[in-house]
Design a protein around this motif. Structure first.
Motif, PDB file in Angstrom:
ATOM      1  N   MET A   1       0.840  -1.169   0.000  1.00  0.00           N
ATOM      2  CA  MET A   1       0.000   0.000   0.000  1.00  0.00           C
ATOM      3  C   MET A   1       0.894   1.243   0.000  1.00  0.00           C
ATOM      4  N   TYR A   2       0.644   2.146  -0.894  1.00  0.00           N
ATOM      5  CA  TYR A   2       1.389   3.395  -0.986  1.00  0.00           C
ATOM      6  C   TYR A   2       1.091   4.270   0.230  1.00  0.00           C
ATOM      7  N   SER A   3       2.114   4.924   0.741  1.00  0.00           N
ATOM      8  CA  SER A   3       1.941   5.808   1.886  1.00  0.00           C
ATOM      9  C   SER A   3       2.274   7.253   1.552  1.00  0.00           C
ATOM     10  N   HIS A   4       3.525   7.533   1.170  1.00  0.00           N
ATOM     11  CA  HIS A   4       3.905   8.916   0.943  1.00  0.00           C
ATOM     12  C   HIS A   4       5.151   9.003   0.066  1.00  0.00           C
ATOM     13  N   SER A   5       5.366  10.188  -0.479  1.00  0.00           N
ATOM     14  CA  SER A   5       6.500  10.436  -1.377  1.00  0.00           C
ATOM     15  C   SER A   5       7.161  11.755  -1.013  1.00  0.00           C
ATOM     16  N   LEU A   6       8.439  11.827  -1.317  1.00  0.00           N
ATOM     17  CA  LEU A   6       9.156  13.074  -1.085  1.00  0.00           C
ATOM     18  C   LEU A   6      10.382  13.139  -1.970  1.00  0.00           C
ATOM     19  N   ILE A   7      10.896  14.333  -2.077  1.00  0.00           N
ATOM     20  CA  ILE A   7      12.165  14.571  -2.766  1.00  0.00           C
ATOM     21  C   ILE A   7      13.146  15.090  -1.726  1.00  0.00           C
ATOM     22  N   LYS A   8      14.325  14.487  -1.691  1.00  0.00           N
ATOM     23  CA  LYS A   8      15.406  14.969  -0.833  1.00  0.00           C
ATOM     24  C   LYS A   8      16.336  15.785  -1.724  1.00  0.00           C
TER      25      LYS A   8
ATOM     26  N   THR B   1       3.342  14.733  -4.438  1.00  0.00           N
ATOM     27  CA  THR B   1       2.183  13.938  -4.822  1.00  0.00           C
ATOM     28  C   THR B   1       2.473  13.382  -6.214  1.00  0.00           C
ATOM     29  N   PRO B   2       2.980  12.147  -6.275  1.00  0.00           N
ATOM     30  CA  PRO B   2       3.327  11.572  -7.579  1.00  0.00           C
ATOM     31  C   PRO B   2       2.089  11.142  -8.352  1.00  0.00           C
TER      32      PRO B   2
ATOM     33  N   LEU C   1       3.807   6.629 -11.626  1.00  0.00           N
ATOM     34  CA  LEU C   1       5.006   6.481 -10.798  1.00  0.00           C
ATOM     35  C   LEU C   1       4.722   5.580  -9.587  1.00  0.00           C
ATOM     36  N   ILE C   2       3.568   5.730  -8.983  1.00  0.00           N
ATOM     37  CA  ILE C   2       3.195   4.861  -7.859  1.00  0.00           C
ATOM     38  C   ILE C   2       3.127   3.415  -8.320  1.00  0.00           C
TER      39      ILE C   2
ATOM     40  N   PHE D   1      11.955   6.558 -15.222  1.00  0.00           N
ATOM     41  CA  PHE D   1      12.319   6.318 -13.834  1.00  0.00           C
ATOM     42  C   PHE D   1      13.350   5.199 -13.773  1.00  0.00           C
ATOM     43  N   LEU D   2      14.455   5.467 -13.071  1.00  0.00           N
ATOM     44  CA  LEU D   2      15.489   4.458 -12.855  1.00  0.00           C
ATOM     45  C   LEU D   2      15.630   4.201 -11.362  1.00  0.00           C
TER      46      LEU D   2
END
Length: 95
Positions: A1-8, A29-30, A34-35, A63-64
């Motif tokens: 189950m997807y939870s969250h995404s971020l960019i560092k 929010t992808p 992508l999810i 996406f890699l």
């Protein structure tokens, strides 16, 4: 189950993305594509794990995968208040 995404992101002129070294974290929010791509990696290599972080980058629009993180000391739950509840629910499902 997807939870969250971020960019560092590293601070200007540096390569370290960790906040302790001046980097920053930006919730994202992808798109569904992508999810789905990330979920395919999880399904293939980490299906029975409570937590999996899919790290990657885009090269020429593709996406890699850079890393599939299965042991992570920081879950970035603080990036969205709902993350705590999602994690709690995932733990309950294991019982």
């Amino acid at each position: 189950m997807y939870s969250h995404s971020l960019i560092k992101q590293a601070k200007p002129g540096d390569f370290k993305v960790q906040p302790a070294h001046g980097g920053s974290v930006h919730p994202q929010t992808p798109g569904e594509e992508l999810i789905t791509t990330a979920q395919q990696y999880v399904n293939s290599f980490a299906k029975k794990c409570l937590y999996a972080r899919v790290d990657g980058t885009f090269v020429n629009g593709e996406f890699l995968l850079m890393e599939l993180e299965l042991i992570e000391p920081f879950l970035f739950l603080n990036t969205d208040p709902q993350n705590y509840e999602r994690y709690y629910q995932a733990l309950l499902e294991l019982m």
